[in-house]
Scaffold this motif. Sequence first.
Motif, short mmCIF file in Angstrom:
data_model
loop_
_atom_site.label_atom_id
_atom_site.label_comp_id
_atom_site.label_asym_id
_atom_site.label_seq_id
_atom_site.Cartn_x
_atom_site.Cartn_y
_atom_site.Cartn_z
N LYS A 28 -0.99 -9.23 12.87
CA LYS A 28 -1.11 -8.98 11.43
C LYS A 28 0.04 -9.59 10.64
CE LYS A 28 -3.55 -4.58 12.04
NZ LYS A 28 -3.51 -3.11 11.80
N LYS A 29 0.95 -10.24 11.33
CA LYS A 29 2.14 -10.81 10.71
C LYS A 29 2.85 -9.76 9.86
CE LYS A 29 1.14 -15.77 10.69
NZ LYS A 29 -0.03 -15.79 11.58
N SER A 30 3.15 -8.64 10.48
CA SER A 30 3.79 -7.56 9.73
C SER A 30 4.78 -6.80 10.59
CB SER A 30 2.74 -6.60 9.17
OG SER A 30 2.12 -5.90 10.22
N SER A 73 5.67 -8.16 5.38
CA SER A 73 4.64 -9.09 5.85
C SER A 73 5.22 -10.50 5.78
CB SER A 73 3.37 -8.99 5.01
OG SER A 73 3.65 -9.29 3.67
#
Lengths: 111, 112
Positions: free
Chosen positions: A69-71, A24
Motif C-alpha cells: 500500500k506504500k504506507s 504514504s
Amino acid sequence: SQQGEEDPQALSIQEGENATMNCSYKTSINNLQWYRQNSGRGLVHLILIRSNEREKHSGRLRVTLDTSKKSSSLLITASRAADTASYFCAGSGGGADGLTFGKGTHLIIQP
Amino acid sequence: DAGITQSPRHKVTETGTPVTLRCHQTENHRYMYWYRQDPGHGLRLIHYSYGVKDTDKGEVSDGYSVSRSKTEDFLLTLESATSSQTSVYFCAIREGGTDTQYFGPGTRLTVL
C-alpha cells in the motif's frame, strides 16, 4: 516532489492517550525513517524500518510498513507533554540517495 | 548528534551577495547531504556527496553549488543569494552500517 505525505497534518490529544500518524509514499523505497522536530530545533531520528520489515518497536514507538500500500504508520503510546512536536516520515531508495520527506504531522499533547 | 556541526548558525545577508555554509563532521562518514526546510514543504534535498570531490544534485539544486575537499567538510555555496533562498538549511550524514541519516543543528539564513 514529496515522497511521503503524512496524515493528519495536525493532531491534538490528551496526555496519556495514544497518537497515530500515517505516511504514504509514491515510489519504491529501501527504507523509511521517522523523525521528530521540536519547534525551531533540529531533527531527531526516531526509527528506521526497512522494506523487508513489517513492524518495528522502540520504547513507546511502534512503526509499521505496508509496501503493497506504500504506507507506514507511527504509533506513540502513553503520550507525554514532551512528545509535542512535528513528526516527519522520509523515504530512501538506498545507496547514496538522500531522503525524500513528507510535510509532517504536528502533534500537540494537551496536559 | 553524530558529531555534526554547522556554521554559521544564523546569517542575514543581502540579495546578490555570495554565502557559504559549512557542515563539519568528526566521524569520517562517507555520505553527506544538504537540505533546506521551508514552511509547507518539509525538507528538500539540495545536493549530496558520496566521497571527497564526489557530489551530485538533489531535487532543488538550482542556485546552489557544493564542494567537498576533505571528508569532514561539506560546503554549500549560494553564488548570488536571492530572497527565495531564505530558509533553514540542514546538513546530514548517513551512517554506513545502518543507512540512518543524522542531522546537524541547522543554519537559519535570511536574504533581504
